[in-house]
Design a protein around this motif. Structure first.
Motif, PDB file in Angstrom:
ATOM      1  N   LEU A  41      11.570  18.632  10.648  1.00 38.02           N
ATOM      2  CA  LEU A  41      12.280  18.004   9.359  1.00 38.02           C
ATOM      3  C   LEU A  41      13.438  17.148  10.165  1.00 38.02           C
ATOM      4  O   LEU A  41      14.934  17.221   9.772  1.00 38.02           O
ATOM      5  N   TYR A  46      12.046  14.653   7.411  1.00 31.54           N
ATOM      6  CA  TYR A  46      12.836  15.475   6.241  1.00 31.54           C
ATOM      7  C   TYR A  46      12.204  14.497   5.014  1.00 31.54           C
ATOM      8  O   TYR A  46      11.898  14.815   3.820  1.00 31.54           O
ATOM      9  N   VAL A  69       7.408  24.790   4.965  1.00 32.43           N
ATOM     10  CA  VAL A  69       8.272  24.166   5.873  1.00 32.43           C
ATOM     11  C   VAL A  69       8.778  24.836   7.019  1.00 32.43           C
ATOM     12  O   VAL A  69       9.146  26.340   6.754  1.00 32.43           O
ATOM     13  N   ASN A  71      11.730  24.348  10.569  1.00 32.76           N
ATOM     14  CA  ASN A  71      12.272  23.424  11.310  1.00 32.76           C
ATOM     15  C   ASN A  71      12.961  24.221  12.456  1.00 32.76           C
ATOM     16  O   ASN A  71      13.701  25.272  12.118  1.00 32.76           O
ATOM     17  N   SER A  77      15.700  23.032   6.701  1.00 29.85           N
ATOM     18  CA  SER A  77      14.667  23.775   5.777  1.00 29.85           C
ATOM     19  C   SER A  77      15.519  24.072   4.606  1.00 29.85           C
ATOM     20  O   SER A  77      15.078  23.880   3.457  1.00 29.85           O
TER      21      SER A  77
END
Length: 367
Positions: A41, A46, A69, A71, A77
């Motif tokens: 991200l 992102y 997700v 990161n 996140s």
């Protein structure tokens, strides 16, 4: 076919998405409810992940599970989860969780080494417990083409797993507006699934580079060479305009009137007004990496690109100057945007590196 860009007309059939070179995916394919996983991200990742999560929640007929997700910095996140809500986003604790739980795994990371390490970690878990249904890995990072080949060999050795190379073209503004361009290469059936998953959710058009997974990353480097070469050309024109007393502002007016490409206008504005904040643009480390990859590619194919050689030198100069300022606490930006390569042309011409406004008229040669 790398020499053809397929763009169907939306009028050819009900439900076709303009910009996709494929018919709808055949069945049986992925399940009706597809778990998507997103790894990385960063500044681009992102925005793209946010668009993808929003689109799937708003447009798909059958309710889909939240975008999963991960990161490296969990704060990113958590920010995305807070922004979109639990019905759109869920946070994975590890990259392995993404790899094992998802049907389509999309990876957006900063460099070759971290990309390879993520795939190796996921592959080890999948080799220990092979999946029983189809998985597609979508590699969107800007990597050297041979790295895509290495990853493909690793992933394709796992049952039911496929790799699609899908580098993305466009600045953060295009990511924000879901108007990115995607280049795809790899397994044909998997490309169809990926294309209809990502367009128009995150982008507007797909370019088909064929079955060789190394072709799309090669094309990405060629595309980035056009961007980087344009930055170098704008920087050189601004610098000679400043030295000769014409002024950068008039060159920018010329760009807007006669070369009104979004890229030239955007980066011309950054250089004119010294907007070199890499936290909201493309960080200079990424620019140095891309320039190095392009130069390696030109060496392998005996196809010189002297403009990229010069741009690479100016990127290094700008980064070195910024590092020196950081040591003394005088820098204005925590991270430089790659448009700051103009610092290299300015310093070579005897101007101030990061403030073109200090020289509003002709600069006498004795300065």
């Amino acid at each position: 076919m790398a020499d053809k860009l397929h763009v169907p007309l939306a009028s050819l059939g009900k439900g076709l998405v303009a910009g996709l070179p494929y018919s709808r995916p055949q069945t049986p394919g992925l399940p009706a409810q597809v778990q998507l996983g997103w790894i990385g991200l960063g500044a681009m990742g992102y925005l793209i992940a946010r668009n993808l999560a929003n689109y799937r929640a708003a447009h798909l007929e059958q309710q889909q599970p939240p975008l999963l997700v991960w990161n490296r910095s969990k704060e990113k996140s958590e920010k995305l989860l807070h922004e979109l809500g639990e019905h759109k986003v869920a946070i994975a604790q590890t990259v392995v969780d993404i790899g094992t739980a998802s049907d389509i795994i999309i990876i957006s990371l900063s460099g070759d080494d971290v990309v390879k390490s993520v795939y190796e970690e996921i592959a080890a878990a999948l080799q220990a417990q092979p999946p029983t249904k189809r998985k597609i890995f979508v590699e969107t990072s800007t990597i050297y083409p041979s790295v895509a080949g290495e990853i493909d060999a690793l992933i394709s050795a796992i049952p039911h797993c496929h790799l699609v190379s899908s580098p993305i073209f466009g600045p953060p503004a295009m990511a924000e507006n879901a108007t990115l361009i995607l280049a795809l290469s790899g397994d044909y059936r998997s490309k169809k699934e990926v294309a209809y998953t990502l367009v128009p959710a995150i982008g507007r058009r797909v370019l088909d580079l064929g079955g060789n997974v190394e072709k799309a990353p090669t094309f990405k480097l060629i595309g980035n060479s056009l961007v980087l070469g344009s930055l170098e050309l704008i920087a050189e024109a601004y610098t000679i305009a400043e030295k000769s007393g014409i002024g950068q502002d008039l060159v920018y007016e010329y760009i807007k009137e006669l070369v009104p490409a979004p890229l030239w206008i955007s980066y011309g504005d950054k250089m004119l007004h010294n907007k070199f904040d890499g936290t909201v643009g493309f960080a200079i480390d990424g620019g140095v990496k891309d320039a190095s990859h392009i130069r390696r590619l030109t060496a392998e194919h005996n196809s010189p690109m002297p403009a990229i050689d010069t741009a690479h030198h100016h990127l290094l100069t700008a980064r070195a100057l910024h590092a020196a300022q950081a040591r003394t606490g005088t820098t204005s930006f925590p991270v430089l945007d790659w448009s700051a390569l103009i610092a290299g042309t300015r310093v070579a011409a005897g101007l101030d590196a990061f403030d073109g406004g200090k020289h509003s008229g002709p600069v006498p040669e004795h300065e």
